[in-house]
Design an enzyme around this catalytic site. Structure first.
Site, PDB file in Angstrom:
ATOM      1  N   GLU A   1      21.670  45.602  39.124  1.00 34.40           N
ATOM      2  CA  GLU A   1      20.324  46.169  39.178  1.00 34.40           C
ATOM      3  C   GLU A   1      19.526  45.752  40.417  1.00 34.40           C
ATOM      4  O   GLU A   1      18.509  45.057  40.311  1.00 34.40           O
ATOM      5  CB  GLU A   1      19.535  45.799  37.918  1.00 34.40           C
ATOM      6  CG  GLU A   1      20.072  46.434  36.670  1.00 34.40           C
ATOM      7  CD  GLU A   1      19.113  46.328  35.487  1.00 34.40           C
ATOM      8  OE1 GLU A   1      17.992  45.797  35.658  1.00 34.40           O
ATOM      9  OE2 GLU A   1      19.471  46.787  34.399  1.00 34.40           O
TER      10      GLU A   1
ATOM     11  N   GLU B   1      24.852  48.174  30.180  1.00 29.41           N
ATOM     12  CA  GLU B   1      23.709  47.668  29.419  1.00 29.41           C
ATOM     13  C   GLU B   1      23.033  48.821  28.697  1.00 29.41           C
ATOM     14  O   GLU B   1      22.786  49.871  29.287  1.00 29.41           O
ATOM     15  CB  GLU B   1      22.680  46.972  30.323  1.00 29.41           C
ATOM     16  CG  GLU B   1      23.163  45.682  30.961  1.00 29.41           C
ATOM     17  CD  GLU B   1      22.073  44.964  31.730  1.00 29.41           C
ATOM     18  OE1 GLU B   1      20.876  45.169  31.412  1.00 29.41           O
ATOM     19  OE2 GLU B   1      22.408  44.201  32.648  1.00 29.41           O
TER      20      GLU B   1
END
Length: 472
Positions: free
Chosen positions: A198, A379
């Protein structure tokens, strides 16, 4: 996981209009079977990250990270919480591996702590740190679980931050050195590697809002940081290829579909730019070898980002990858003025709107626009107000509803051509949730922090049945 406040910030848009959070309620029968069978060999998994679960922050030669510094700065983290102990996974990893096996997980996505392996972010390697990950990987393989390792999940060594961190181009090259050391130590025992987790969250939360380590508020510099993270990804891919390894490698991006909040033509233009900052700024260089023109124009020719892109950088960033890791939590609804509004109920995490079709939209969008050879969801999850009942159980029916509905959309995406090979719940266990400390619980496994006792939640039992049946 997990991940905190995710707010895109193209040219610092007006703040989102906020409606009261609405608890995620379970459907009447959250465990009802939907009759959706997944492809044979589908990789059912769960995910964690080093700083959030390991603890042992000062043991066996580990150096300090930016998150150690951030957490010890008064007012940065709720309740003054730190990751010093977290879920004590460093000491209890064997017990946790047994739980992973007992859940029937086929894949376990974890991260490697850069300062545990290389305390100063450069120079000498800490063999004791590498040995921990060797034991972890061997333990997974002995239990028939496929390791998926992330090289960087936000724990930049503090020594590098003291030299400007990711705002310093040299950090990307130090990351490549670190990656090489890890690749050489663990080799092909890790079949799938992920480079940077991320980058968008580092850019937005670490360098724009300052809600995350290193707690900087400097938007022009933030997008230069984004470029250096992309460069590190490309250098990391090159480093693995240079070892001759047959392991696969890719990047992990949190991607959020951007929708118009109304039907105005002007809103469509705002959505396009917002999507540029939210998604295309990270996808385009990785797959197409260039940054979005609208984002570059918005930044301007004199911006640190534009001035920081050197000849050859984009060729490095656009290394062929084997797999794209997608992390989906929330949609974004954009207004004409570039702000955002809430359209759906939120969870305990105020930034997270619950909209399962967004999973389908983002998986099919990346398939259509970027054609990755394979996709993994690394995720997806939510925090719940989990409590231990008088009978010792944890009934998180709302989590089951959330996961079931998102998995149904992932199944629909597979049916429509998305090359999705695996799915990882965020998270395996409750953990240190960044700036909110231990106030949110995201796990399938409840952690009683005073005793470090693990309790399988209702969602864990449900997920075990899904895995066993390979169907919803």
């Amino acid at each position: 996981m997990s991940v905190p406040t995710r707010q895109a910030s193209p040219a610092a848009p007006p703040p989102a209009s906020v409606l009261p959070a609405v608890p995620v309620e379970p459907s009447p029968d959250p465990e009802a079977h939907l009759g959706l069978r997944f492809p044979e060999g589908f990789g059912w998994g769960a995910a964690t990250s080093a700083y959030q679960i390991e603890g042992a922050a000062r043991e066996d030669g580990r150096g300090p990270s930016v998150w150690d510094t951030f957490a010890y700065t008064p007012g940065r983290v709720a309740n003054g919480d730190t990751g010093d102990t977290a879920a004590d996974h460093y000491r209890r990893y064997a017990e946790d591996l047994d739980l992973i096996r007992d859940l029937g997980l086929r894949s376990y996505r974890f991260s490697i702590s850069w300062p545990r392996v290389q305390p100063d972010g450069r120079g000498a390697i800490n063999q004791r740190g590498l040995d921990f990950y060797r034991r972890l990987v061997d333990g997974l393989l002995e239990r028939g679980i496929s390791p998926m390792a992330t090289l960087f999940h936000w724990d930049t060594p503090q020594a590098l931050q003291d030299d400007a961190g990711w705002a310093n181009r040299d950090t990307a090259y130090r990351f490549a050195d670190y990656a090489t050391a890890v690749f050489e130590a663990l080799g092909e025992s890790v079949p799938v590697w992920l480079t940077i987790n991320e980058p968008k969250t580092v850019v937005q939360n670490g360098y724009i809002t300052g809600h995350h380590a290193p707690g900087i508020r400097d938007e022009p510099t933030a997008y230069l940081v984004g470029h250096h993270l992309a460069l590190a990804h490309g250098l990391g891919v090159q480093a693995l290829r240079a070892t001759g390894s047959a392991s696969r490698i890719g990047g992990a991006l949190n991607l959020h579909p951007c929708y118009a909040a109304d039907d105005s033509p002007a809103t469509s233009d705002a959505v396009r730019l917002y999507d540029g900052y939210e998604n295309r700024f990270y996808l385009d260089p990785m797959f197409k070898g260039h940054y979005p023109e609208d984002v570059l124009a918005d930044q301007g020719p004199g911006s640190p980002l534009v001035r920081g892109i050197r000849d050859g950088d984009l060729e490095i960033i656009k290394q062929p990858i084997d797999i794209l890791a997608v992390q989906y939590y929330t949609p974004i609804y954009v207004t004409t003025d570039g702000g955002t509004v809430q359209k759906w109920p939120t969870t305990q995490a105020a930034w997270q709107q619950v909209y399962p079709p967004g999973m389908y939209d983002i998986l099919t969008r990346v398939t259509r626009d970027y054609a990755p050879p394979s996709i993994t969801v690394t995720e997806n999850g939510l925090p719940c107000a989990d409590e231990v009942g008088v009978d010792g159980s944890v009934d998180d029916a709302g989590r089951i509803s959330f996961l079931r509905d998102h998995l149904a959309e992932a199944h629909r995406a597979i049916a429509d051509g998305a090359p999705l090979e695996s799915y990882h719940v965020w998270s395996l266990m409750d953990n240190f949730e960044w700036e909110v400390g231990y106030d949110q619980r995201w796990g399938l496994i409840y952690v009683d922090y005073p005793t470090q006792r693990r309790i399988l939640k209702r969602s864990a039992a449900w997920y075990r049945r899904v895995i066993s049946d390979n169907s919803l």
